[in-house]
Design an enzyme around this catalytic site. Structure first.
Site, mmCIF file in Angstrom:
data_model
loop_
_atom_site.group_PDB
_atom_site.id
_atom_site.type_symbol
_atom_site.label_atom_id
_atom_site.label_comp_id
_atom_site.label_asym_id
_atom_site.label_seq_id
_atom_site.Cartn_x
_atom_site.Cartn_y
_atom_site.Cartn_z
ATOM 1 N N PRO A 1 11.462 26.090 19.447
ATOM 2 C CA PRO A 1 13.005 25.276 19.718
ATOM 3 C C PRO A 1 12.611 24.105 20.528
ATOM 4 O O PRO A 1 11.548 24.177 21.242
ATOM 5 C CB PRO A 1 13.904 26.231 20.265
ATOM 6 C CG PRO A 1 13.453 27.502 20.450
ATOM 7 C CD PRO A 1 11.840 27.346 20.012
ATOM 8 N N GLY B 1 8.763 23.020 26.111
ATOM 9 C CA GLY B 1 7.707 22.799 26.852
ATOM 10 C C GLY B 1 6.288 22.542 25.838
ATOM 11 O O GLY B 1 5.450 22.641 26.328
ATOM 12 N N LYS B 2 6.708 22.186 24.517
ATOM 13 C CA LYS B 2 5.430 21.871 23.686
ATOM 14 C C LYS B 2 4.408 20.914 24.071
ATOM 15 O O LYS B 2 3.236 20.801 24.144
ATOM 16 C CB LYS B 2 6.024 21.952 22.192
ATOM 17 C CG LYS B 2 6.568 23.094 21.749
ATOM 18 C CD LYS B 2 6.964 23.161 20.387
ATOM 19 C CE LYS B 2 8.220 22.045 20.048
ATOM 20 N NZ LYS B 2 9.404 22.431 20.595
ATOM 21 N N GLU C 1 42.221 31.727 27.656
ATOM 22 C CA GLU C 1 41.007 32.100 28.703
ATOM 23 C C GLU C 1 41.392 33.499 29.244
ATOM 24 O O GLU C 1 40.382 34.080 29.358
ATOM 25 C CB GLU C 1 40.735 30.966 29.445
ATOM 26 C CG GLU C 1 40.566 29.516 28.927
ATOM 27 C CD GLU C 1 39.615 29.532 27.807
ATOM 28 O OE1 GLU C 1 38.588 30.389 27.912
ATOM 29 O OE2 GLU C 1 39.598 28.551 26.771
ATOM 30 N N HIS D 1 40.429 36.397 27.026
ATOM 31 C CA HIS D 1 39.014 36.437 26.968
ATOM 32 C C HIS D 1 38.363 37.263 28.127
ATOM 33 O O HIS D 1 37.657 38.209 28.083
ATOM 34 C CB HIS D 1 38.146 35.189 26.799
ATOM 35 C CG HIS D 1 38.421 34.337 25.432
ATOM 36 N ND1 HIS D 1 38.002 34.991 24.287
ATOM 37 C CD2 HIS D 1 38.699 33.120 25.226
ATOM 38 C CE1 HIS D 1 38.195 33.991 23.457
ATOM 39 N NE2 HIS D 1 38.525 32.841 23.873
HETATM 40 P P1 ATP Z 1 10.740 18.613 21.644
HETATM 41 O O1 ATP Z 1 10.625 19.808 20.448
HETATM 42 O O2 ATP Z 1 12.106 18.324 21.668
HETATM 43 O O3 ATP Z 1 9.950 17.453 21.649
HETATM 44 P P2 ATP Z 1 9.330 20.139 23.822
HETATM 45 O O4 ATP Z 1 9.083 21.486 23.287
HETATM 46 O O5 ATP Z 1 7.891 19.271 23.341
HETATM 47 O O6 ATP Z 1 10.448 19.337 23.162
HETATM 48 P P3 ATP Z 1 8.758 19.180 26.427
HETATM 49 O O7 ATP Z 1 8.898 17.767 26.016
HETATM 50 O O8 ATP Z 1 7.551 19.490 26.582
HETATM 51 O O9 ATP Z 1 9.650 19.763 25.240
HETATM 52 O O10 ATP Z 1 9.662 19.553 27.454
HETATM 53 C C1 ATP Z 1 10.735 18.423 27.867
HETATM 54 C C2 ATP Z 1 11.295 18.782 29.463
HETATM 55 O O11 ATP Z 1 11.691 19.870 29.728
HETATM 56 C C3 ATP Z 1 9.897 18.461 30.177
HETATM 57 O O12 ATP Z 1 9.676 17.203 30.514
HETATM 58 C C4 ATP Z 1 10.135 19.427 31.590
HETATM 59 O O13 ATP Z 1 10.747 18.760 32.368
HETATM 60 C C5 ATP Z 1 10.889 20.460 30.746
HETATM 61 N N1 ATP Z 1 10.431 21.785 30.571
HETATM 62 C C6 ATP Z 1 10.479 22.210 29.304
HETATM 63 N N2 ATP Z 1 9.708 23.719 29.411
HETATM 64 C C7 ATP Z 1 9.232 23.688 30.438
HETATM 65 C C8 ATP Z 1 8.405 24.672 31.246
HETATM 66 N N3 ATP Z 1 8.096 25.662 30.731
HETATM 67 N N4 ATP Z 1 8.246 24.573 32.624
HETATM 68 C C9 ATP Z 1 8.664 23.361 33.202
HETATM 69 N N5 ATP Z 1 9.344 22.366 32.673
HETATM 70 C C10 ATP Z 1 9.654 22.451 31.390
#
Ligand code: ATP
Length: 493
Positions: A105, A109-110, A332, A335
């Site tokens: 998703p 953090g990819k 609310e 709920h």
């Molecule tokens: P997309 O699919 O939308 O491109 P992505 O999976 O590549 O998103 P990132 O761009 O790597 O996501 O993460 C976005 C931001 O969220 C990062 O700059 C960081 O600040 C934070 N983040 C996401 N995952 C982590 C993690 N596991 N640890 C620390 N920060 C995180």
């Protein structure tokens, strides 16, 4: 230099022709058109001089800067060890690793993992996105792919790195199934070029290149991309669990002054379903809230409010009239009461503050992340969803459109019961079962739960009204306050 010379010469020619009494207007128009075309070509990179330098990033980012994601990190590191020990791999006759696909998703953090992979393998890092390659002009995408690989090699040599990592975000845009974009050969040509470039990567290349793709639509990818020899390593990057959320919060609070009352463990528990990007935003919003209140440190209350803000959106000044507010408060409270009745301690707070599109909401405290749901759990969830509308009809003797989302959610849960084979229909095949039969079962499940909710709310009528009135007055009731009120009345316990 050449550009300046041509410009000067053109102006001189125009002046000369004007002096000779020639009509230069058509020439001026032609020059204007030529200039526009030149700008367009230059910007789009039609000439092949597309410069990916803008995407190059200096990375000094390690896997320790990424919270949670232990399995993804482990898997990725294992794959990268193949790159680091290329000599040994070649001796064993193993083909080089050319591509790794990160799926999961958004905001998990990819991109961070790809950056950490570049540091881990001492590689230059080039980041781009699938949509950057797609233009209306045939051949531009393919040209850009060639240019990207060329730039990666040049960049690695310039930075004196062992290799380069090309990170392609949204690779599904570039690598969706060929032929799926009808009438757009451009997509297919671009994908073909990427495959050609990847096939050309060898052990003994002067600069070793690894392509890291990221997508949240793995199902859209052309099988040619995921076949062995191309992106043959697929690493799943999931939403973080509670422990991972805590460690991500710790990373993003490292540079922030936290008060002694802060418990990141509690915030991690409350932020169920948040991605890393949400958690980063949560920490940031909490700091902004503290700053607004002129507090030198961030308190737990700031972090809690930030959870609401990230989940529901910014507070909105729009204030419904008193009649509507009372209805919202009743809704609310309904709920919240049912939630407490079914699972004591489950309500974090309830409010009638308008946020984003919600006119009011109840925040619950998930005990622990759940991966499997029992029939009883799903039925209880349906009861909680239906309780808002039920409370309206018990107290106000009428319902409103405010329950639309709740009903949709209840139907979704009832469907889950049916498709998991937990309903009185047993295990079914959704495609074959008559729609009417399916719908009857769905209604039966919902009706049964609705009756239970009405029964409870009727017997707690006074408590319901009293809490709703207090909520309207205070705008906010904490979970503890709610439980105290229920305890005092001892109506539903
Ligand atoms: P997309 O699919 O939308 O491109 P992505 O999976 O590549 O998103 P990132 O761009 O790597 O996501 O993460 C976005 C931001 O969220 C990062 O700059 C960081 O600040 C934070 N983040 C996401 N995952 C982590 C993690 N596991 N640890 C620390 N920060 C995180």
């Amino acid at each position: 230099m050449i550009r300046e010379f041509c410009l000067g010469a053109s102006i001189a020619l125009l002046i000369f022709l004007t002096m000779m009494g020639q009509n230069v207007i058509p020439l001026l128009l032609l020059a204007g058109l030529g200039f526009m075309l030149y700008m367009l070509i230059d910007r789009k990179g039609l000439t092949g001089s597309a410069n990916f330098a803008g995407y190059t990033q200096q990375v000094n980012f390690s896997f320790d800067d990424i919270g949670g994601q232990a399995p993804a990190k482990q898997e990725l590191k294992e794959a990268l060890d193949f790159v680091l020990h290329a000599g040994k791999i070649k001796e064993m006759g193993i083909r080089p690793l050319k591509g790794i696909l990160l799926t999961g998703p958004p905001g998990t953090g990819k991109t961070l993992l790809a950056k950490a992979a570049a540091s881990y393998t001492h590689s230059a890092f080039l980041a781009t996105s699938g949509s950057e390659f797609i233009e209306v002009y045939a051949g531009v995408g393919a040209q850009r792919v060639r240019q990207l690989f060329k730039t990666a090699r040049e960049r690695a040599q310039k930075e004196k790195k062992d290799g380069a990592i090309i990170f392609v975000d949204e690779i599904d845009v570039l690598g969706s199934k060929r032929g799926s974009n009808t009438g757009h050969l451009e997509y297919d040509q671009t994908l073909n070029q990427l495959l050609v470039e990847m096939d050309g990567l060898k052990h003994d290349d002067k600069v070793r290149i690894l392509v890291v793709g990221a997508t949240n639509r793995e199902d859209m990818l052309d099988p040619a991309l995921t076949r062995p020899g191309r992106f043959d390593r697929i690493v799943r990057v999931d939403l973080p669990d509670k422990a991972a959320r805590k460690s991500i919060l710790e990373i993003h609070c490292r540079n922030k002054p936290l008060a002694d009352d802060v418990s990141l463990e509690d915030i991690a528990r409350e932020s169920f379903g948040f991605s890393g990007a949400h958690l980063e935003s949560l920490a940031n919003e909490a700091a902004i809230l503290a700053l607004r209140e002129k507090s030198p440190v961030i308190h737990q209350s700031h972090l809690k409010e930030a959870v609401d803000k990230v989940m529901m959106g910014e507070k909105i000044d729009r204030r419904p009239n008193d009649e509507e507010r009372y209805r919202i408060a009743v809704h609310e409270t309904g709920h919240a009461l049912i939630s407490e009745f079914l699972r004591k301690g489950s309500v974090s707070h309830l409010t009638v503050t308008t946020r984003g599109r919600a006119l009011g909401y109840v925040r619950s405290v998930p005990e622990d992340d759940l991966y499997l749901y029992t029939k009883e759990y799903l039925e209880e969830q349906i009861q909680i969803c239906l309780a808002g509308a039920a409370a309206e009809s018990v107290v106000l003797d009428s319902q409103s459109t405010g329950a639309n989302n709740d009903f949709q959610q209840a139907v979704k849960l009832a469907r889950q019961i049916i498709t998991a084979g937990l309903s009185s229909l047993g295990v079914i095949c959704e495609e074959i079962i008559p729609k009417e039969r399916y719908h009857q079962e769905l209604q039966k499940i919902i009706k049964e739960q609705e009756e239970k909710v009405h029964q409870i709310l009727h017997s707690s009528f006074e408590t319901l009204k009293e809490i709703a009135e207090l909520l309207m007055e205070q705008e906010y009731i904490s979970g503890d306050e709610l439980r105290d009120m229920i305890e005092q009345r001892r109506v539903i316990h």
